[in-house]
Design a protein around this motif. Sequence first.
Motif, PDB file in Angstrom:
ATOM      1  N   PRO A   1       0.794  -1.233   0.000  1.00  9.93           N
ATOM      2  CA  PRO A   1       0.000   0.000   0.000  1.00  9.93           C
ATOM      3  C   PRO A   1       0.827   1.283   0.000  1.00  9.93           C
ATOM      4  CG  PRO A   1      -0.241  -1.217   2.079  1.00  9.93           C
ATOM      5  CD  PRO A   1       0.519  -2.088   1.153  1.00  9.93           C
ATOM      6  N   ASP A   2       2.104   1.206   0.433  1.00 13.64           N
ATOM      7  CA  ASP A   2       2.957   2.405   0.454  1.00 13.64           C
ATOM      8  C   ASP A   2       3.788   2.548  -0.825  1.00 13.64           C
ATOM      9  OD1 ASP A   2       2.071   3.114   2.990  1.00 13.64           O
ATOM     10  OD2 ASP A   2       3.553   1.815   3.959  1.00 13.64           O
ATOM     11  N   GLY A   3       3.585   1.642  -1.781  1.00 13.11           N
ATOM     12  CA  GLY A   3       4.359   1.698  -3.027  1.00 13.11           C
ATOM     13  C   GLY A   3       3.984   2.902  -3.881  1.00 13.11           C
ATOM     14  N   ILE A   4       4.955   3.382  -4.634  1.00 15.36           N
ATOM     15  CA  ILE A   4       4.727   4.482  -5.574  1.00 15.36           C
ATOM     16  C   ILE A   4       4.459   3.893  -6.952  1.00 15.36           C
ATOM     17  CG2 ILE A   4       5.836   6.449  -6.761  1.00 15.36           C
ATOM     18  CD1 ILE A   4       5.160   7.084  -3.878  1.00 15.36           C
ATOM     19  N   PHE A   5       3.390   4.339  -7.593  1.00 12.19           N
ATOM     20  CA  PHE A   5       3.054   3.877  -8.941  1.00 12.19           C
ATOM     21  C   PHE A   5       3.572   4.876  -9.972  1.00 12.19           C
ATOM     22  CE2 PHE A   5       0.230   1.363  -6.411  1.00 12.19           C
ATOM     23  CZ  PHE A   5       0.041   0.190  -7.135  1.00 12.19           C
ATOM     24  N   GLN A   6       4.298   4.349 -10.948  1.00 13.18           N
ATOM     25  CA  GLN A   6       4.849   5.184 -12.020  1.00 13.18           C
ATOM     26  C   GLN A   6       4.407   4.594 -13.356  1.00 13.18           C
ATOM     27  OE1 GLN A   6       6.638   8.041 -12.119  1.00 13.18           O
ATOM     28  NE2 GLN A   6       6.699   7.920 -14.344  1.00 13.18           N
ATOM     29  N   PRO A   7       3.642   5.339 -14.165  1.00 13.04           N
ATOM     30  CA  PRO A   7       3.232   4.795 -15.474  1.00 13.04           C
ATOM     31  C   PRO A   7       4.442   4.511 -16.355  1.00 13.04           C
ATOM     32  CG  PRO A   7       1.968   6.769 -14.927  1.00 13.04           C
ATOM     33  CD  PRO A   7       3.083   6.673 -13.926  1.00 13.04           C
ATOM     34  N   PRO A   8       4.427   3.427 -17.132  1.00 16.58           N
ATOM     35  CA  PRO A   8       5.585   3.077 -17.972  1.00 16.58           C
ATOM     36  C   PRO A   8       5.819   4.069 -19.100  1.00 16.58           C
ATOM     37  CG  PRO A   8       3.747   1.573 -18.384  1.00 16.58           C
ATOM     38  CD  PRO A   8       3.344   2.434 -17.233  1.00 16.58           C
ATOM     39  N   ASP A   9       7.081   4.257 -19.445  1.00 18.60           N
ATOM     40  CA  ASP A   9       7.490   5.138 -20.544  1.00 18.60           C
ATOM     41  C   ASP A   9       8.230   4.278 -21.575  1.00 18.60           C
ATOM     42  OD1 ASP A   9       8.601   6.960 -22.253  1.00 18.60           O
ATOM     43  OD2 ASP A   9       9.451   8.253 -20.704  1.00 18.60           O
ATOM     44  N   PHE A  10       7.459   3.620 -22.446  1.00 18.06           N
ATOM     45  CA  PHE A  10       8.046   2.622 -23.328  1.00 18.06           C
ATOM     46  C   PHE A  10       8.995   3.209 -24.367  1.00 18.06           C
ATOM     47  CE2 PHE A  10       4.429   0.141 -21.719  1.00 18.06           C
ATOM     48  CZ  PHE A  10       5.133  -0.965 -21.267  1.00 18.06           C
ATOM     49  N   ASP A  11       8.780   4.448 -24.772  1.00 16.49           N
ATOM     50  CA  ASP A  11       9.720   5.067 -25.717  1.00 16.49           C
ATOM     51  C   ASP A  11      11.116   5.159 -25.098  1.00 16.49           C
ATOM     52  OD1 ASP A  11       7.887   5.350 -27.721  1.00 16.49           O
ATOM     53  OD2 ASP A  11       7.320   7.398 -27.192  1.00 16.49           O
ATOM     54  N   LEU A  12      11.153   5.567 -23.839  1.00 20.47           N
ATOM     55  CA  LEU A  12      12.430   5.672 -23.122  1.00 20.47           C
ATOM     56  C   LEU A  12      13.068   4.290 -22.963  1.00 20.47           C
ATOM     57  CD1 LEU A  12      14.467   7.347 -21.481  1.00 20.47           C
ATOM     58  CD2 LEU A  12      13.033   6.970 -19.478  1.00 20.47           C
ATOM     59  N   TYR A  13      12.258   3.280 -22.622  1.00 16.90           N
ATOM     60  CA  TYR A  13      12.789   1.934 -22.420  1.00 16.90           C
ATOM     61  C   TYR A  13      13.347   1.373 -23.726  1.00 16.90           C
ATOM     62  CZ  TYR A  13       9.654   2.390 -18.341  1.00 16.90           C
ATOM     63  OH  TYR A  13       8.999   2.838 -17.232  1.00 16.90           O
ATOM     64  N   ARG A  14      12.629   1.638 -24.829  1.00 18.96           N
ATOM     65  CA  ARG A  14      13.105   1.150 -26.131  1.00 18.96           C
ATOM     66  C   ARG A  14      14.438   1.795 -26.506  1.00 18.96           C
ATOM     67  NH1 ARG A  14       7.553   0.217 -27.561  1.00 18.96           N
ATOM     68  NH2 ARG A  14       7.159   2.438 -27.752  1.00 18.96           N
ATOM     69  N   ASN A  15      14.566   3.104 -26.245  1.00 16.09           N
ATOM     70  CA  ASN A  15      15.823   3.805 -26.552  1.00 16.09           C
ATOM     71  C   ASN A  15      16.982   3.225 -25.751  1.00 16.09           C
ATOM     72  OD1 ASN A  15      14.599   5.489 -28.369  1.00 16.09           O
ATOM     73  ND2 ASN A  15      14.239   7.147 -26.912  1.00 16.09           N
ATOM     74  N   MET A  16      16.722   2.947 -24.461  1.00 13.10           N
ATOM     75  CA  MET A  16      17.773   2.380 -23.614  1.00 13.10           C
ATOM     76  C   MET A  16      18.124   0.966 -24.074  1.00 13.10           C
ATOM     77  SD  MET A  16      19.604   3.494 -21.099  1.00 13.10           S
ATOM     78  CE  MET A  16      18.836   4.567 -19.887  1.00 13.10           C
ATOM     79  N   SER A  17      17.114   0.214 -24.475  1.00  9.41           N
ATOM     80  CA  SER A  17      17.343  -1.143 -24.981  1.00  9.41           C
ATOM     81  C   SER A  17      18.227  -1.113 -26.229  1.00  9.41           C
ATOM     82  CB  SER A  17      16.002  -1.814 -25.298  1.00  9.41           C
ATOM     83  OG  SER A  17      16.201  -3.086 -25.855  1.00  9.41           O
ATOM     84  N   GLN A  18      17.999  -0.125 -27.087  1.00  9.48           N
ATOM     85  CA  GLN A  18      18.800  -0.005 -28.314  1.00  9.48           C
ATOM     86  C   GLN A  18      20.262   0.263 -27.977  1.00  9.48           C
ATOM     87  OE1 GLN A  18      17.759  -0.644 -31.578  1.00  9.48           O
ATOM     88  NE2 GLN A  18      19.992  -0.674 -31.713  1.00  9.48           N
ATOM     89  N   LYS A  19      20.525   1.109 -26.963  1.00 10.12           N
ATOM     90  CA  LYS A  19      21.904   1.375 -26.540  1.00 10.12           C
ATOM     91  C   LYS A  19      22.588   0.087 -26.075  1.00 10.12           C
ATOM     92  CE  LYS A  19      21.350   6.132 -24.900  1.00 10.12           C
ATOM     93  NZ  LYS A  19      21.354   7.014 -23.708  1.00 10.12           N
TER      94      LYS A  19
END
Length: 367
Positions: free
Chosen positions: A77-95
């Motif tokens: 219940p104390d967790g922070i929810f952060q919506p995913p940013d798939f464009d950012l994840y894809r860019n990092m994956s490419q690196k």
Amino acid sequence: MHNDNFKNKKIIHIDMDAFFASIEELKNPDYKKIPLIVAKDPRKNGGKGVVTTANYNARKFGVHSAISAIEALKLCPDGIFQPPDFDLYRNMSQKIHDIFHEYTDIIETVALDEAYLDVTKNKKDIDNPVLLAHLIQSEIWEKTKLTSSAGISFSKFLAKEASDFKKPAGITVISENDSHDFLMALPIEKYRGVGKKTLIKMNELNIKNGFDLYKMSQNDLIHHFGKFGYILFNRVRGIDNREVSYNQIRKSVGKERTYGKLLSNESDIESELLKISKEVINTVKENKLHGKTIVIKIRYHDFKTITKRTSFDDFIENDYQVIFNLALELINQFPSFENGVRLIGITLTTLFDLKYENIKLDLFDYK
């Protein structure tokens, strides 16, 4: 482990540690101190959503990928929810994939955060796969500040098992000499493909680990688990001859949208089909592919899901208007939408490399 234990293949499986959550922690270092859940906050959207991943603080509470966001909230219940940013994840994956290519081009991408690398022959002319794995992990850390776990073995199955053995930032080697002992001791739920339903059946058969599995005959395993029984019979003996498939073409490109407010108006449905058609074509063009089959998926108000497809001998032109018109043709075959639609999806499949100009599929007059 001595390198002479690798008589045949040398395969490294790289698995990024809590990849999406780790990227979010880079953006906001405060997240490192608290449980972070990468998902839309269920308190803000009527309890919807699925967890994409969670950081290690949240995992201590039992939160993991693919559970519902509402369940994650109950667990943590104390967790922070952060919506995913798939464009950012894809860019990092490419690196990260660019780094892989410095060592070998025989790379099979499994997901944004994991890949198999066949380093039997590699660009660095380094014979020791352990040294190669260390170099790759170090370079990923230097260039992205993200940690990864590496598994090294002579088969894909064992390399994958090894990368999961010491997380995060671990490195595990399973040589041919060590594979039998490793597989005998491995808990049955750690065998790839043994999910919740299979685990129940395993427990009923009193199969708790690899040793118990090893004692089962091939016929018995096939009787209880079908084709997967045959795979398990081989895997527990360290047999996995699958190659690292580095020139695999994507089998399909699909886009779908879920609607909080149900769609029942025909013009609204057509409008969504047009948007999704554009997304599908953009992805197909980016990947230099074209396909021969279009599939439409509709999920109704009561969660009943229907798909309709149509295939052609020639390639469908990579034009969103063509895809849209084909989608409209298929939509006419569906039952009434008057009670509401909660999901619409379009998939283009039977894909091939775009090696020559598309042959125009002259099914409609687009003028």
